[in-house]
Design an enzyme around this catalytic site. Structure first.
Site, PDB file in Angstrom:
ATOM      1  N   GLU B  49      31.104-106.528  18.204  1.00 24.98           N
ATOM      2  CA  GLU B  49      29.790-107.200  17.876  1.00 24.98           C
ATOM      3  C   GLU B  49      30.450-108.382  16.799  1.00 24.98           C
ATOM      4  O   GLU B  49      30.680-107.710  15.734  1.00 24.98           O
ATOM      5  CB  GLU B  49      28.876-106.107  17.169  1.00 24.98           C
ATOM      6  N   ASP B  60      20.185-107.573   6.181  1.00 23.46           N
ATOM      7  CA  ASP B  60      21.483-106.928   5.782  1.00 23.46           C
ATOM      8  C   ASP B  60      21.469-106.758   4.121  1.00 23.46           C
ATOM      9  O   ASP B  60      20.973-107.374   3.242  1.00 23.46           O
ATOM     10  CB  ASP B  60      22.398-108.285   5.886  1.00 23.46           C
ATOM     11  N   TYR B 175      20.419-100.466  20.663  1.00 24.71           N
ATOM     12  CA  TYR B 175      21.265-100.213  19.420  1.00 24.71           C
ATOM     13  C   TYR B 175      19.983 -99.531  18.712  1.00 24.71           C
ATOM     14  O   TYR B 175      19.070-100.067  18.192  1.00 24.71           O
ATOM     15  CB  TYR B 175      21.454-101.644  18.741  1.00 24.71           C
TER      16      TYR B 175
END
Ligand SMILES: Cc1ncc(COP(=O)(O)O)c(C=O)c1O
Lengths: 398, 266
Positions: B49, B60, B175
């Site tokens: 990834e 993030d 995911y």
């Protein structure tokens, strides 16, 4: 009939719910709960009670006669949101969202803030309703709006400085979103402007519409008719949409949003995505006109006023521009400063630097209009928070 | 058949779990990205990834935020990332590469141009963090038209009805975000993952990768027992941050190898 957003939160191509998966159920829950309470008589009554007895509404409209006479053209009227408790329009929305948070059983509220007015409003309602309050604020804004930082602390809020990126409003938004994703079950995000993922643009607009709804009653009482134009500054766009929305159907009333021109559109150093025709993009949950480089990275903005220093703008303003119902212009730092000083000296009112942009545009167009025309400017906040900035720019140490 | 499907089919036959390292393209320097990718494959990575740096990485934590900032300072862009994948493909035509990032850089390029470029350079999947299925119609069509798999996230907060919706759109693998939080957070709860996965499997027939907050070999092994692939991001980015140009390849290889061995024991 104007009826936006659609059921999925879109204003034409704008708006939407561009959020990471973890937060999608949270915005969906918010949407469902807002729809449930929006027309609930008890919710509406409590909101109206708080606006009247806690905020001090209705806010008056004031005829700035001295200043109008000096400008020699259209009459300028001011919607006095600066007289609200906490000194800006931000409290209208903060109360609405806090009442919703209370009904949803959330005991912890978070907020982002630029100028600090939304942070102060959120800290205030958190104290009022007994909630824990965390406010994210860019490190640069903490510097330039220090009086508001201390106000928030006095009100019991925790102010978290944000050191990433440009250290201003957009970075505070990023950090608040990171908090929300981490504490999604306990926390209500009191978002401060008419942007972000659906339902925020719609909900914030609805809570702020009290501004325009009052004005539509007050103007005929004062001058026997509606104004020729309504004018407001546009950061994310909450004070502006609050004034504009009730006037959308009044076709004879011109609608003018004023963005922050910074050092001038040509300099690239501004915060005026609509005036500069910024490309449409996606940030903070919605599709809007967005200041960005050719690679889609968000560019740093500049404005003298922290509350307008943001690269995007709410989706409904993008839409009103696209359909031609509203017009958007930019006012530069120095023009806003001149209007700030003029209002202080000629009317005895210290305006917020954000609101000074709207004032400056009125001062620009009034002289070209006849004396029987009327401009209604949203004086979105008072300028006490800005005195350090103004003093510094005038070369004065406080 | 796509590289992603081929890879997961082969792993399944061997009863192994995928190791999926993440790092940000261009960090610490664009010239090290392709060597790092090859080194990870040599050390046991099954899928890579590759993060596309963005100015406002809302999902993030601080580690990947800093990686994005470093990469952008080096001039990394979506165009640049695509060129790096093309360079990687000159020597490796089998390891799947998934681009992970935020929507705006792709919007700026245009989804049609982007999807076509992905197909040309050999990108296999695209994960756009801030584009949920509700907003992915156009993106989905362009990616599908060029045979690129749209990879979707599922979260601890995702309810059954949404899992079903995502199952219809997802390709390649799904995911699962293993915690409520940003990348690199420290609040991973294994028993919660264990409870959630059967619920996901009712609808999701694709392989399920699990990531966010997996910071060591022990956790990687425990997570691997529950799913089809383990994504490790912040821990690898941290290793890159703590190395210098001379040591970064060896350090990252050692870390990936350690994770590989642990997952093999699962
Ligand atoms: C007084 C005042 N006016 C305007 C703004 C700009 O926000 P909005 O565009 O949402 O009204 C702010 C934001 O901080 C403010 O404090």
């Amino acid at each position: 009939m104007y009826n936006y957003p659609d059921s999925t939160g879109h204003f034409g191509q704008f708006g939407g719910i561009y959020m990471a998966e973890t937060l999608i159920p949270a915005v969906e829950e918010l949407r469902v709960q807002y729809l449930r309470y929006q027309n609930d008589p008890e919710f509406k009554a409590e909101f109206a009670y708080e606006l009247k007895h806690y905020v001090g509404r209705p806010s008056p409209i004031y005829h700035a006669k001295n200043w109008s006479d000096r400008l020699g053209g259209a009459q300028i009227y001011l919607k006095r949101e600066d007289l609200n408790h906490t000194g800006a329009h931000k409290i209208n929305n903060a109360i609405g969202q806090a009442l919703l948070a209370k009904r949803m059983g959330k005991k912890r509220v978070i907020a982002e803030t630029g100028a600090g007015m939304h942070g102060v409003a959120t800290a205030t309602v958190a104290a009022r309703f007994g909630m824990e309050c965390i406010v994210y604020m860019g490190a640069e804004d903490i510097q330039r709006q220090s009086p508001n930082v201390y106000r928030m602390k006095l009100l019991g809020a925790t102010v978290v400085p944000v050191e990433s990126g440009s250290k201003t409003l957009k970075d505070a938004c990023n950090e608040a979103i990171r908090d929300w994703v981490t504490n999604v079950e306990s926390t209500f995000y009191i978002f401060g402007t008419a942007a972000g993922p659906h339902p925020y643009p719609m909900m914030v607009r609805d809570f702020q519409c009290v501004i325009g709804n009052e004005a539509k009653i007050q103007m005929p009482e004062m001058i026997g008719r509606q104004p020729d134009a309504v004018i407001a500054c546009v950061g994310g766009g909450s004070n502006a949409i609050g004034l504009f929305y009730p006037y959308i159907e009044e076709e004879n009333v011109q609608i003018i949003g004023v963005e922050a021109g910074g050092y001038g559109i040509a300099s690239g150093q501004h915060a005026a995505p609509l005036t500069a025709n910024a490309k449409v993009g996606v940030l903070h949950g919605n599709r809007v006109n967005l200041m960005q480089d050719e690679n889609g990275q968000i560019t740093e903005t500049h404005s003298i006023s922290a509350g307008l220093d943001y690269p995007g703008v709410g989706p409904e303003h993008c839409w009103l521009k696209e359909i031609g119902r509203a017009q958007y212009v930019a006012i530069n730092d120095d023009e806003a400063m001149r209007a700030f000083h003029d209002l202080c000296r000629f009317e005895g009112i210290i305006p917020a630097l954000e609101s000074s942009h709207a004032l400056a545009h009125a001062a620009k167009i009034a002289p070209e209009m006849s004396k029987d025309k009327a401009l209604l400017v949203n004086l979105s906040g008072r300028g006490d928070k800005d005195i350090n900035t103004v003093a510094r720019l005038s070369g004065i140490a406080l | 058949m796509s590289r992603i499907q081929t890879t997961f089919d082969a792993l399944k036959q061997q009863n192994r779990r995928a190791l999926i390292p993440f790092f940000t393209a261009g960090d610490p320097h664009p010239s090290l990205t392709v060597p790092l990718m090859h080194a990870m494959v040599a050390a046991g990575a099954d899928v890579i990834e590759l993060g596309v740096p963005f100015s406002d990485p809302m999902a993030d934590g601080p580690t990947i935020q800093r990686a994005s900032e470093r990469a952008l300072k080096q001039g990394m862009s979506l165009r640049g990332v695509l060129n790096l994948v093309a360079e990687f493909r000159q020597q490796d035509n089998s390891t799947p590469v998934v681009l992970m990032g935020y929507g705006n850089p792709i919007e700026a390029m245009g989804w049609d141009v982007f999807a076509q470029r992905c197909a040309e350079v050999g990108v296999d999947g695209v994960l756009t963090v801030d584009f949920p299925p509700e907003e992915s119609h156009d993106a989905f069509e362009y990616l599908q038209a060029h045979g690129i798999d749209p990879i979707f996230l599922l979260a601890p907060t995702t309810e059954d009805a949404r899992v079903e919706q995502v199952a219809k759109l997802a390709r390649g693998y799904v995911y699962y975000v293993s915690l409520k939080g940003v990348t690199g957070a420290g609040n991973l709860d294994l028993s919660a993952i264990e409870q959630k996965l059967p619920q996901l499997r009712k609808h999701i027939k694709l392989p399920i990768g699990v990531g966010f907050g997996i910071r060591d070999a022990v956790t990687a092994q425990a997570v691997a027992k529950l799913c089809d692939g383990v994504v490790v991001g912040s821990r690898i980015v941290q290793e890159i941050e703590n190395s210098n140009d001379a040591t970064v390849i060896a350090n990252v290889s050692a870390l990936v190898n350690e994770l590989r061995l642990a997952i093999n024991q699962a």
